[in-house]
Design a protein around this motif. Structure first.
Motif, PDB file in Angstrom:
ATOM      1  N   SER A  17     -29.121  -5.404 -34.866  1.00 20.09           N
ATOM      2  CA  SER A  17     -28.368  -6.576 -35.327  1.00 20.09           C
ATOM      3  C   SER A  17     -28.916  -7.840 -34.692  1.00 20.09           C
ATOM      4  O   SER A  17     -29.768  -7.793 -33.796  1.00 20.09           O
ATOM      5  N   GLY A  18     -28.431  -8.976 -35.161  1.00 21.63           N
ATOM      6  CA  GLY A  18     -28.727 -10.254 -34.539  1.00 21.63           C
ATOM      7  C   GLY A  18     -30.201 -10.587 -34.453  1.00 21.63           C
ATOM      8  O   GLY A  18     -30.959 -10.389 -35.407  1.00 21.63           O
ATOM      9  N   ILE A  19     -30.616 -11.096 -33.307  1.00 25.19           N
ATOM     10  CA  ILE A  19     -32.007 -11.512 -33.104  1.00 25.19           C
ATOM     11  C   ILE A  19     -32.943 -10.316 -33.223  1.00 25.19           C
ATOM     12  O   ILE A  19     -34.046 -10.427 -33.764  1.00 25.19           O
ATOM     13  N   GLY A  20     -32.519  -9.158 -32.728  1.00 24.66           N
ATOM     14  CA  GLY A  20     -33.361  -7.971 -32.813  1.00 24.66           C
ATOM     15  C   GLY A  20     -33.657  -7.581 -34.244  1.00 24.66           C
ATOM     16  O   GLY A  20     -34.814  -7.316 -34.600  1.00 24.66           O
ATOM     17  N   ALA A  21     -32.627  -7.543 -35.091  1.00 23.69           N
ATOM     18  CA  ALA A  21     -32.819  -7.193 -36.497  1.00 23.69           C
ATOM     19  C   ALA A  21     -33.685  -8.230 -37.202  1.00 23.69           C
ATOM     20  O   ALA A  21     -34.545  -7.886 -38.027  1.00 23.69           O
ATOM     21  N   ALA A  22     -33.471  -9.502 -36.887  1.00 27.81           N
ATOM     22  CA  ALA A  22     -34.284 -10.561 -37.499  1.00 27.81           C
ATOM     23  C   ALA A  22     -35.737 -10.445 -37.064  1.00 27.81           C
ATOM     24  O   ALA A  22     -36.668 -10.703 -37.846  1.00 27.81           O
ATOM     25  N   THR A  23     -35.965 -10.040 -35.813  1.00 26.25           N
ATOM     26  CA  THR A  23     -37.329  -9.865 -35.317  1.00 26.25           C
ATOM     27  C   THR A  23     -38.013  -8.698 -36.012  1.00 26.25           C
ATOM     28  O   THR A  23     -39.197  -8.780 -36.373  1.00 26.25           O
ATOM     29  N   VAL A  24     -37.290  -7.613 -36.204  1.00 20.77           N
ATOM     30  CA  VAL A  24     -37.845  -6.481 -36.949  1.00 20.77           C
ATOM     31  C   VAL A  24     -38.269  -6.920 -38.345  1.00 20.77           C
ATOM     32  O   VAL A  24     -39.394  -6.622 -38.798  1.00 20.77           O
ATOM     33  N   ARG A  25     -37.406  -7.641 -39.033  1.00 17.01           N
ATOM     34  CA  ARG A  25     -37.737  -8.101 -40.400  1.00 17.01           C
ATOM     35  C   ARG A  25     -38.948  -9.016 -40.384  1.00 17.01           C
ATOM     36  O   ARG A  25     -39.840  -8.901 -41.243  1.00 17.01           O
ATOM     37  N   ARG A  26     -39.000  -9.937 -39.443  1.00 18.74           N
ATOM     38  CA  ARG A  26     -40.112 -10.886 -39.376  1.00 18.74           C
ATOM     39  C   ARG A  26     -41.438 -10.164 -39.136  1.00 18.74           C
ATOM     40  O   ARG A  26     -42.442 -10.448 -39.807  1.00 18.74           O
ATOM     41  N   LEU A  27     -41.444  -9.234 -38.204  1.00 17.21           N
ATOM     42  CA  LEU A  27     -42.684  -8.523 -37.898  1.00 17.21           C
ATOM     43  C   LEU A  27     -43.126  -7.641 -39.058  1.00 17.21           C
ATOM     44  O   LEU A  27     -44.332  -7.553 -39.353  1.00 17.21           O
ATOM     45  N   LEU A  28     -42.187  -6.996 -39.721  1.00 15.61           N
ATOM     46  CA  LEU A  28     -42.529  -6.215 -40.907  1.00 15.61           C
ATOM     47  C   LEU A  28     -43.126  -7.114 -41.987  1.00 15.61           C
ATOM     48  O   LEU A  28     -44.134  -6.765 -42.626  1.00 15.61           O
ATOM     49  N   ASP A  29     -42.523  -8.266 -42.194  1.00 17.19           N
ATOM     50  CA  ASP A  29     -43.023  -9.210 -43.193  1.00 17.19           C
ATOM     51  C   ASP A  29     -44.436  -9.685 -42.864  1.00 17.19           C
ATOM     52  O   ASP A  29     -45.203 -10.046 -43.763  1.00 17.19           O
ATOM     53  N   GLU A  30     -44.765  -9.706 -41.570  1.00 17.10           N
ATOM     54  CA  GLU A  30     -46.092 -10.154 -41.151  1.00 17.10           C
ATOM     55  C   GLU A  30     -47.086  -9.007 -41.019  1.00 17.10           C
ATOM     56  O   GLU A  30     -48.182  -9.186 -40.493  1.00 17.10           O
ATOM     57  N   GLY A  31     -46.696  -7.824 -41.493  1.00 14.14           N
ATOM     58  CA  GLY A  31     -47.647  -6.724 -41.581  1.00 14.14           C
ATOM     59  C   GLY A  31     -47.607  -5.701 -40.476  1.00 14.14           C
ATOM     60  O   GLY A  31     -48.414  -4.763 -40.465  1.00 14.14           O
ATOM     61  N   ALA A  32     -46.683  -5.835 -39.523  1.00  8.21           N
ATOM     62  CA  ALA A  32     -46.620  -4.891 -38.408  1.00  8.21           C
ATOM     63  C   ALA A  32     -45.951  -3.591 -38.820  1.00  8.21           C
ATOM     64  O   ALA A  32     -45.170  -3.530 -39.780  1.00  8.21           O
ATOM     65  N   PRO A 181     -23.759 -11.185 -33.707  1.00 12.69           N
ATOM     66  CA  PRO A 181     -22.537 -10.469 -33.319  1.00 12.69           C
ATOM     67  C   PRO A 181     -22.205 -10.604 -31.841  1.00 12.69           C
ATOM     68  O   PRO A 181     -21.029 -10.555 -31.466  1.00 12.69           O
ATOM     69  N   LEU A 182     -23.216 -10.784 -30.986  1.00 15.54           N
ATOM     70  CA  LEU A 182     -22.954 -10.973 -29.566  1.00 15.54           C
ATOM     71  C   LEU A 182     -22.083 -12.193 -29.343  1.00 15.54           C
ATOM     72  O   LEU A 182     -21.109 -12.161 -28.595  1.00 15.54           O
ATOM     73  N   ARG A 183     -22.405 -13.271 -30.027  1.00 12.77           N
ATOM     74  CA  ARG A 183     -21.627 -14.504 -29.890  1.00 12.77           C
ATOM     75  C   ARG A 183     -20.220 -14.333 -30.462  1.00 12.77           C
ATOM     76  O   ARG A 183     -19.239 -14.796 -29.872  1.00 12.77           O
ATOM     77  N   ASP A 184     -20.125 -13.636 -31.591  1.00 12.36           N
ATOM     78  CA  ASP A 184     -18.826 -13.442 -32.220  1.00 12.36           C
ATOM     79  C   ASP A 184     -17.874 -12.658 -31.333  1.00 12.36           C
ATOM     80  O   ASP A 184     -16.654 -12.815 -31.419  1.00 12.36           O
ATOM     81  N   ASP A 210     -29.991 -19.946 -36.300  1.00 10.51           N
ATOM     82  CA  ASP A 210     -30.051 -18.713 -37.079  1.00 10.51           C
ATOM     83  C   ASP A 210     -30.946 -17.727 -36.332  1.00 10.51           C
ATOM     84  O   ASP A 210     -31.963 -18.123 -35.748  1.00 10.51           O
ATOM     85  N   PRO A 211     -30.610 -16.429 -36.327  1.00  6.88           N
ATOM     86  CA  PRO A 211     -31.475 -15.456 -35.647  1.00  6.88           C
ATOM     87  C   PRO A 211     -32.923 -15.500 -36.123  1.00  6.88           C
ATOM     88  O   PRO A 211     -33.849 -15.241 -35.333  1.00  6.88           O
ATOM     89  N   ALA A 212     -33.141 -15.848 -37.393  1.00  8.27           N
ATOM     90  CA  ALA A 212     -34.503 -15.903 -37.926  1.00  8.27           C
ATOM     91  C   ALA A 212     -35.336 -16.968 -37.222  1.00  8.27           C
ATOM     92  O   ALA A 212     -36.562 -16.832 -37.111  1.00  8.27           O
ATOM     93  N   GLU A 213     -34.700 -18.036 -36.737  1.00 11.16           N
ATOM     94  CA  GLU A 213     -35.439 -19.073 -36.022  1.00 11.16           C
ATOM     95  C   GLU A 213     -35.947 -18.554 -34.679  1.00 11.16           C
ATOM     96  O   GLU A 213     -37.055 -18.894 -34.250  1.00 11.16           O
ATOM     97  N   VAL A 214     -35.157 -17.736 -34.018  1.00 17.78           N
ATOM     98  CA  VAL A 214     -35.599 -17.135 -32.760  1.00 17.78           C
ATOM     99  C   VAL A 214     -36.679 -16.091 -33.036  1.00 17.78           C
ATOM    100  O   VAL A 214     -37.674 -15.996 -32.311  1.00 17.78           O
ATOM    101  N   ALA A 215     -36.497 -15.312 -34.111  1.00 17.42           N
ATOM    102  CA  ALA A 215     -37.494 -14.301 -34.475  1.00 17.42           C
ATOM    103  C   ALA A 215     -38.846 -14.938 -34.749  1.00 17.42           C
ATOM    104  O   ALA A 215     -39.897 -14.377 -34.406  1.00 17.42           O
ATOM    105  N   ALA A 216     -38.846 -16.116 -35.370  1.00 23.22           N
ATOM    106  CA  ALA A 216     -40.110 -16.805 -35.654  1.00 23.22           C
ATOM    107  C   ALA A 216     -40.826 -17.176 -34.361  1.00 23.22           C
ATOM    108  O   ALA A 216     -42.056 -17.069 -34.261  1.00 23.22           O
ATOM    109  N   ALA A 217     -40.066 -17.593 -33.353  1.00 26.50           N
ATOM    110  CA  ALA A 217     -40.671 -17.929 -32.058  1.00 26.50           C
ATOM    111  C   ALA A 217     -41.216 -16.682 -31.373  1.00 26.50           C
ATOM    112  O   ALA A 217     -42.292 -16.708 -30.763  1.00 26.50           O
TER     113      ALA A 217
END
Length: 242
Positions: A17-32, A181-184, A210-217
């Motif tokens: 969830s959260g930043i972790g899930a967004a990071t997984v999606r970002r890395l998959l999108d970038e070919g990892a 969800p951590l913040r919620d 947005d978690p996606a902004e942290v995932a991009a970093a």
């Protein structure tokens, strides 16, 4: 989207969830290819390996890292995202709560880094730790969380120095408020001091990232183009610390 992670293998903790899930999606999108570690199950896909485990448990961490490296044939990136938080008056923090917060937020990243480093050295890889704005400035009613996240910042700097000669880059992101969800799940403390109620807010609107902004970093700091960012502590706080 760029394919800068094509042929690369990443391990992400706190991946459900959260930043972790967004990071997984970002890395998959970038070919990892991504190994996703969490206490909760993550749905597997063609390039996604689901791993269940507690980052505080030395044996579970060792097994998860070994499985990720075996599955991927290498390990190029570790993203330590798993975390927990709470707001409490310091005099109300029990030893059990201190150990829970420090265990997940600091001991966990140490254990995962330690297990992953031989694989990262072999691949010339990178570590990106997720700390917090609370780890680089005073944060109200968060003594345990701030201490743990400050430890993550110090751990990042120490590993960056120690492993630069071995070709491993280590960096850290320090988000402010993020819509996760951590913040919620955070419950405000009773009777907060009025001078502390609004301290440290972001300057941007909306003031929550947005978690996606942290995932991009994270994706940037873990990529080869960020070679000179080893040891970097990147604040993503919407100007709260400006």
């Amino acid at each position: 989207m760029t394919s800068r992670y094509a042929g690369r293998v990443a391990l992400v903790t706190g991946a459900a969830s959260g930043i972790g899930a967004a990071t997984v999606r970002r890395l998959l999108d970038e070919g990892a290819r991504v190994a996703a570690l969490d206490l909760r199950p993550v749905e597997e896909g063609p390039d996604l390996l689901a791993l269940e485990g507690d980052v505080r448990d030395e044996a579970q961490v060792a097994a998860a890292v070994a499985r990720a490296a075996e599955w991927g044939g290498r390990l190029d990136l570790l993203a330590n995202v798993a975390g927990v938080a709470s707001y409490q008056h310091t005099t109300d923090v029990t030893l059990a709560e201190w150990e829970r917060i420090v265990g997940v937020n600091l001991t966990g990243p140490f254990l995962v880094c330690r297990a992953a480093l031989p694989h990262l050295v072999a691949a010339g890889g990178a570590i990106v730790n997720v700390a917090s704005l609370a780890g680089v400035r005073g944060w109200r009613y968060s003594a345990a969380y701030s201490a743990a996240k400050g430890g993550v910042v110090a751990l990042t700097r120490s590993l960056a120095v120690e492993y630069a000669p071995h070709g491993v880059r280590v960096a850290c992101v320090c988000p402010g408020s993020v819509d996760t969800p951590l913040r919620d799940g955070l419950v405000p403390v009773a009777n907060p001091h009025p001078k502390l109620a609004e301290r440290g807010g972001a300057l941007l609107d909306p003031p929550v990232a947005d978690p996606a902004e942290v995932a991009a970093a994270i994706a940037y700091l873990g990529a080869a183009e960020a070679r000179f960012a080893t040891g970097a502590i990147l604040r993503l706080d919407g100007g709260a610390g400006a």
